[in-house]
Design a protein around this motif. Structure first.
Motif, PDB file in Angstrom:
ATOM      1  N   UNK A  21     -13.853  -4.087 -16.894  1.00  0.00           N
ATOM      2  CA  UNK A  21     -13.131  -4.306 -17.778  1.00  0.00           C
ATOM      3  C   UNK A  21     -13.277  -3.146 -18.693  1.00  0.00           C
ATOM      4  N   UNK A  22     -14.168  -2.075 -18.940  1.00  0.00           N
ATOM      5  CA  UNK A  22     -14.271  -0.704 -19.139  1.00  0.00           C
ATOM      6  C   UNK A  22     -13.716  -0.121 -18.802  1.00  0.00           C
ATOM      7  N   UNK A  27      -8.612   3.409 -18.090  1.00  0.00           N
ATOM      8  CA  UNK A  27      -7.686   4.180 -17.186  1.00  0.00           C
ATOM      9  C   UNK A  27      -6.176   3.964 -17.610  1.00  0.00           C
ATOM     10  N   UNK A  28      -5.197   3.360 -18.369  1.00  0.00           N
ATOM     11  CA  UNK A  28      -5.032   3.486 -18.480  1.00  0.00           C
ATOM     12  C   UNK A  28      -3.642   5.295 -17.427  1.00  0.00           C
ATOM     13  N   UNK A 160     -18.086   2.084 -14.316  1.00  0.00           N
ATOM     14  CA  UNK A 160     -16.933   1.957 -15.369  1.00  0.00           C
ATOM     15  C   UNK A 160     -16.023   3.075 -15.139  1.00  0.00           C
ATOM     16  N   UNK A 161     -17.077   4.733 -15.308  1.00  0.00           N
ATOM     17  CA  UNK A 161     -15.511   5.612 -15.425  1.00  0.00           C
ATOM     18  C   UNK A 161     -15.142   5.794 -13.914  1.00  0.00           C
ATOM     19  N   UNK A 165     -11.225   4.428  -9.680  1.00  0.00           N
ATOM     20  CA  UNK A 165     -10.365   5.812  -8.979  1.00  0.00           C
ATOM     21  C   UNK A 165     -10.140   4.662  -6.955  1.00  0.00           C
ATOM     22  N   UNK A 166     -11.425   4.454  -6.525  1.00  0.00           N
ATOM     23  CA  UNK A 166     -11.479   4.136  -4.857  1.00  0.00           C
ATOM     24  C   UNK A 166     -10.310   3.979  -4.984  1.00  0.00           C
TER      25      UNK A 166
END
Length: 293
Positions: A21-22, A27-28, A160-161, A165-166
């Motif tokens: 969720x985070x 992630x926009x 979360x951060x 990405x992957x």
């Protein structure tokens, strides 16, 4: 167009892990960077993530399979591991042993494919994150592409951060936006999964997301919204040449009529009747066409 991704996620995955969720909440910009900005692209990306993570509830593949499930997924004739019933009974309920047997050194063919070179790699690099990145090699490649040490610290894949990405890197590396634009869930699934496992559930996930993200000016049915696909045109023309009844409109869109015609051909050819024009079905179609010619 602006799509509120976190609102969509909350609606289709009410029990999603907080880390996911985070990730979507932040992630926009990353989603935009990878071109996940249209209804079809959003629906296809989320459909794959929802299936791979059980509705965004799974961070890592837990590998705690029962004996029947082991033989069903990794058994003889189903997977390169070819786990026998006797083996399944012995290792069932032992995640580390199962992972080593099916992904690690206990399965040399798969371990080479995944880049799992050390004892314990099967479990350490088991399915991870939104698209279930699997294997030391994939963790290394995704880490290098994202500028992170996923190989040294696979737990970063679900932080979360970093969680988006992957999965987005894999999406872009496989040029999956192009297939999403053509509404080609079959190819997207094959690129991510290596086959068509879980295709019906992926389609169900897609339909749930599509119902939320489609705009008023778009067709209700996603197959009507996709771009025409030359491969589907070839398929439709080939099925017509082989006597599709009723004849198909050659529009390059894999809709219900095309799926029915594929099923009809598969029945006649003695293939699995699933309506999926995968490599085996396409090869059989080509063989029949060559015979006619």
């Amino acid at each position: 167009m602006t799509i509120n991704m976190i609102d969509i996620v909350n609606r289709v995955a009410p029990h999603a892990q907080g880390a996911y969720l985070e990730a979507f909440r932040q992630g926009g910009p990353l989603l935009a960077q990878h071109g996940i900005t249209t209804p079809l692209r959003v629906a296809h990306f989320l459909a794959q993530a929802l299936h791979e993570t059980g509705g965004l509830t799974i961070l890592r593949e837990n590998m705690k399979y029962s004996a029947p499930r082991l033989t069903q997924i990794f058994g003889v004739g189903r997977h390169s591991a070819a786990v026998t019933a006797a083996e399944a009974a012995e290792i069932a309920g032992h995640p580390e042993k199962i992972a080593e047997r099916v992904y690690g050194l206990g399965n040399p063919r798969k371990s080479r494919e995944l880049g799992n070179t050390q004892p314990g790699d099967g479990f350490r690099y088991r399915g991870d994150g939104l698209l279930q990145t699997t294997g030391r090699g994939a963790h290394r490649r995704m880490g290098d592409a994202c500028g992170l040490d996923f190989e040294g610290a696979p737990e970063l894949v679900t932080a979360p951060e970093h969680a988006l990405k992957p999965s987005l890197q894999e999406w872009t590396d496989n040029n999956l936006n192009a297939f999403a634009d053509r509404n080609d869930i079959r190819t997207i699934t094959r690129k991510i999964n290596g086959g068509f496992n879980g295709l019906s559930d992926r389609e169900d996930c897609f339909n749930r997301v599509w119902a939320i993200v489609k705009t008023g000016g778009q067709p209700a049915e996603p197959w009507e919204a996709g771009d025409a696909d030359d491969r589907v045109k070839w398929l439709q023309e080939a099925l017509n040449d082989l006597g599709a009844n009723p004849r198909l409109v050659v529009d390059g869109r894999y809709g219900p009529a095309t799926r029915r015609a594929v099923k009809d051909f598969q029945t006649i050819a003695g293939l699995v009747t699933d309506g999926i024009a995968g490599p085996v079905t396409e090869a059989s179609i080509r063989l029949r066409l060559d015979t006619l010619r």
